[in-house]
Design an enzyme around this catalytic site. Structure first.
Site, mmCIF file in Angstrom:
data_model
loop_
_atom_site.group_PDB
_atom_site.id
_atom_site.type_symbol
_atom_site.label_atom_id
_atom_site.label_comp_id
_atom_site.label_asym_id
_atom_site.label_seq_id
_atom_site.Cartn_x
_atom_site.Cartn_y
_atom_site.Cartn_z
ATOM 1 N N PRO A 63 0.830 -1.216 0.000
ATOM 2 C CA PRO A 63 0.000 0.000 0.000
ATOM 3 C C PRO A 63 0.863 1.265 0.000
ATOM 4 O O PRO A 63 1.871 1.326 0.708
ATOM 5 C CB PRO A 63 -0.801 -0.096 1.299
ATOM 6 C CG PRO A 63 -0.515 -1.420 1.890
ATOM 7 C CD PRO A 63 0.685 -1.988 1.214
ATOM 8 N N HIS A 64 0.450 2.228 -0.793
ATOM 9 C CA HIS A 64 1.149 3.508 -0.856
ATOM 10 C C HIS A 64 0.168 4.565 -1.337
ATOM 11 O O HIS A 64 -0.927 4.235 -1.780
ATOM 12 C CB HIS A 64 2.367 3.411 -1.787
ATOM 13 C CG HIS A 64 2.034 2.919 -3.155
ATOM 14 N ND1 HIS A 64 1.787 1.579 -3.418
ATOM 15 C CD2 HIS A 64 1.889 3.559 -4.337
ATOM 16 C CE1 HIS A 64 1.515 1.432 -4.707
ATOM 17 N NE2 HIS A 64 1.554 2.618 -5.282
ATOM 18 N N GLY A 65 0.570 5.814 -1.245
ATOM 19 C CA GLY A 65 -0.326 6.903 -1.601
ATOM 20 C C GLY A 65 -0.445 7.118 -3.105
ATOM 21 O O GLY A 65 0.289 6.520 -3.895
#
Length: 145
Positions: A63-65
């Site tokens: 998960p990342h922005g």
């Protein structure tokens, strides 16, 4: 002085989560709590997941922005959440390892290549899922460097 990108205190072992959203929140909370990102970054991680799954295969999600969340990153960091029972990321994709990433400038590209190398080996995934200490996790990632 800059912090370590993956520090022992960024690792959460033997975590139980019910949903992928909860898993992403836990992963993002570490980045927020340790000062890598602004609190709004978690929302951007959830937004990214809604656009396209961060499930990478082999029980791993990263998960990342979103692209526009870079302004919320104070410094590059990684959070690591081990979910031995697994969490469903949709379409029957079970995740047991979440690696949250916050990259400043292009520093995260090196981070990603190291993670990709480690996670491409099924044996490493098994070790990471079975690890009982943060030191074991760090040792597996340090073998690559």
């Amino acid at each position: 002085m800059t912090k370590s990108i993956l520090a022992k205190e960024n690792i959460l072992l033997n975590t139980a989560v019910g949903t992928k959203e909860e898993a992403i929140r836990v992963t993002g909370s570490i980045l927020v709590d340790k000062g890598y990102v602004d609190a709004n970054y978690i929302g951007k991680m959830l937004e990214r997941e809604a656009l396209t799954s961060t499930y990478m295969g082999n029980f791993v999600a990263i998960p990342h922005g979103t692209e526009d969340s870079k302004l919320l990153v104070k410094e590059s960091g990684i959070s690591f959440v081990q979910v031995p029972q697994g969490v469903d990321f949709g379409s029957g994709n079970i995740v047991k390892l979440l690696i949250g990433i916050a990259g400043k400038d292009n520093e995260h590209l090196d981070i990603l290549s190291n993670i990709a190398i480690v996670c491409s080996e099924e044996e490493n995934i098994e070790k990471l899922v079975a690890a009982k200490t943060a030191d074991e996790i760090l040792a597996i990632f340090e073998e690559v460097n």
